[in-house]
Design an enzyme around this catalytic site. Structure first.
Site, PDB file in Angstrom:
ATOM      1  N   HIS A 124      -8.840   9.834 -10.545  1.00 20.61           N
ATOM      2  CA  HIS A 124      -7.742   9.957 -11.491  1.00 20.61           C
ATOM      3  C   HIS A 124      -7.861   8.882 -12.565  1.00 20.61           C
ATOM      4  O   HIS A 124      -8.397   7.800 -12.318  1.00 20.61           O
ATOM      5  CB  HIS A 124      -6.403   9.848 -10.763  1.00 20.61           C
ATOM      6  CG  HIS A 124      -6.103  11.058  -9.925  1.00 20.61           C
ATOM      7  ND1 HIS A 124      -4.915  11.243  -9.280  1.00 20.61           N
ATOM      8  CD2 HIS A 124      -6.866  12.154  -9.657  1.00 20.61           C
ATOM      9  CE1 HIS A 124      -4.944  12.404  -8.633  1.00 20.61           C
ATOM     10  NE2 HIS A 124      -6.124  12.964  -8.832  1.00 20.61           N
ATOM     11  N   GLU A 167      -5.717   6.870 -13.980  1.00 23.57           N
ATOM     12  CA  GLU A 167      -5.055   5.589 -13.730  1.00 23.57           C
ATOM     13  C   GLU A 167      -5.923   4.727 -12.810  1.00 23.57           C
ATOM     14  O   GLU A 167      -6.099   3.536 -13.026  1.00 23.57           O
ATOM     15  CB  GLU A 167      -3.693   5.802 -13.054  1.00 23.57           C
ATOM     16  CG  GLU A 167      -2.774   6.777 -13.764  1.00 23.57           C
ATOM     17  CD  GLU A 167      -2.876   8.186 -13.194  1.00 23.57           C
ATOM     18  OE1 GLU A 167      -3.994   8.731 -13.171  1.00 23.57           O
ATOM     19  OE2 GLU A 167      -1.842   8.734 -12.787  1.00 23.57           O
ATOM     20  N   CYS A 194      -1.804   7.348  -6.921  1.00 23.32           N
ATOM     21  CA  CYS A 194      -1.789   6.427  -8.060  1.00 23.32           C
ATOM     22  C   CYS A 194      -0.477   5.661  -8.167  1.00 23.32           C
ATOM     23  O   CYS A 194      -0.473   4.478  -8.515  1.00 23.32           O
ATOM     24  CB  CYS A 194      -2.066   7.188  -9.352  1.00 23.32           C
ATOM     25  SG  CYS A 194      -3.760   7.806  -9.427  1.00 23.32           S
ATOM     26  N   CYS A 205       0.331  10.401  -9.735  1.00 22.03           N
ATOM     27  CA  CYS A 205       0.495  11.270  -8.563  1.00 22.03           C
ATOM     28  C   CYS A 205       1.128  10.520  -7.392  1.00 22.03           C
ATOM     29  O   CYS A 205       1.073   9.291  -7.307  1.00 22.03           O
ATOM     30  CB  CYS A 205      -0.852  11.861  -8.143  1.00 22.03           C
ATOM     31  SG  CYS A 205      -2.032  10.653  -7.540  1.00 22.03           S
TER      32      CYS A 205
HETATM   33 ZN   LIG Z   1      -3.394  10.000  -9.266  1.00 27.91          ZN
END
Ligand SMILES: [Zn+2]
Length: 271
Positions: free
Chosen positions: A48, A50, A86, A76
């Site tokens: 992801h 982030e 995240c 998420c």
């Molecule tokens: Zn995430």
């Protein structure tokens, strides 16, 4: 506009978003501390945006305490791999401010990432209206050709008359194997679910929640079943199963509706 303004970093996150690779929506992230840019990241298969930015900053020995994160998509709260979501990662590394470009349309995450961060004491901000619109425009181009989702849980809305009605569901962020589902018109409020070998499909009759389905392989499978709104179809193959609940069907102009789409939510099972 000064180089250190929030808007500057939002724009930088959108630039990062455009670099995303793999399936699913494009996402970009930027980390900054006062007037200093710390790291950037974009979404790639299994990573992801982030997390990419945070891991880059940490690998360069930069402190993220009191830093600001600018991310084009709500962080998420649950992902397939063993990695922490995240939202949890963000609060653990001490990030103080998070600027969100849009809330996740996935009904399992929508506003839950925001809530998790708020509950962790993170200060939350929205991107400016024009930049939120820019993000949606970028992902709209993607959504028009939207033919794939990623498990273990997710949601989607797609035109079932494009791409032969096929919608491919990847098992997880880290497991790129997938099960292809297929859909054709059955009028308003209902749709035909099709299975293309080696996938088979069944209707989980009377089940209204995924949690009510114990072993997804217990059904009698065939190649097509009619599915009404609020019903669950089960697609299975030798790699696993995916439960798909039909939330909404619009059949298009011939049925008096302005659009033609099916809205689903799904859950992957390794059974
Ligand atoms: Zn995430």
């Amino acid at each position: 506009m000064p180089e250190s303004s929030p808007t500057h970093y939002m724009r930088l996150a959108i630039e990062q978003m455009r670099l995303s690779t793999g399936k699913g929506p494009k996402v970009g992230a930027v980390l900054a501390n006062d007037d200093q840019l710390l790291a950037v990241g974009h979404k790639a298969p299994g990573v992801h945006a982030e997390r990419a930015a945070i891991e880059t900053a940490l690998s360069e020995g930069k402190s993220l305490k009191d830093a600001s994160l600018f991310t084009t998509l709500e962080p998420c709260v649950s992902i397939a791999s063993q990695k922490e979501p995240c939202a949890q990662l963000i609060s653990r590394v001490g990030i103080r401010n998070v600027f969100i470009g849009r809330f996740d349309p996935n009904p399992h995450i929508h506003r839950a990432g925001w809530r998790a961060l708020r509950d962790a004491g993170v200060s939350l901000h929205d991107f400016t209206a024009d930049l939120r619109k820019e993000i949606d425009t970028i992902n709209e181009q993607f959504i028009e050709h939207f033919i794939a989702g990623t498990g273990p849980t997710g949601g989607a809305k797609f035109d079932y008359q494009l791409n032969g009605g096929k919608f491919e569901i990847q098992l997880s962020d880290s497991d790129e194997r997938s099960i292809v589902t297929q859909w054709t018109n059955r009028g308003a409020g209902s749709i035909h679910a099709y299975a293309v070998q080696p996938v088979r499909v069944a209707l989980a009759r009377y089940a209204s929640k995924f949690s009510e389905i114990d072993d997804p392989r217990a059904f009698d499978f065939t190649y097509t079943v009619p599915v009404n709104v609020a019903e669950i179809a089960v697609f299975t193959s030798d790699i696993g199963s995916v439960l798909v609940k039909v939330l909404e069907v619009e059949a298009g102009a011939s049925n008096g509706a302005a659009q033609r789409f099916v809205k689903i939510e799904f859950e992957v099972r390794y059974q």
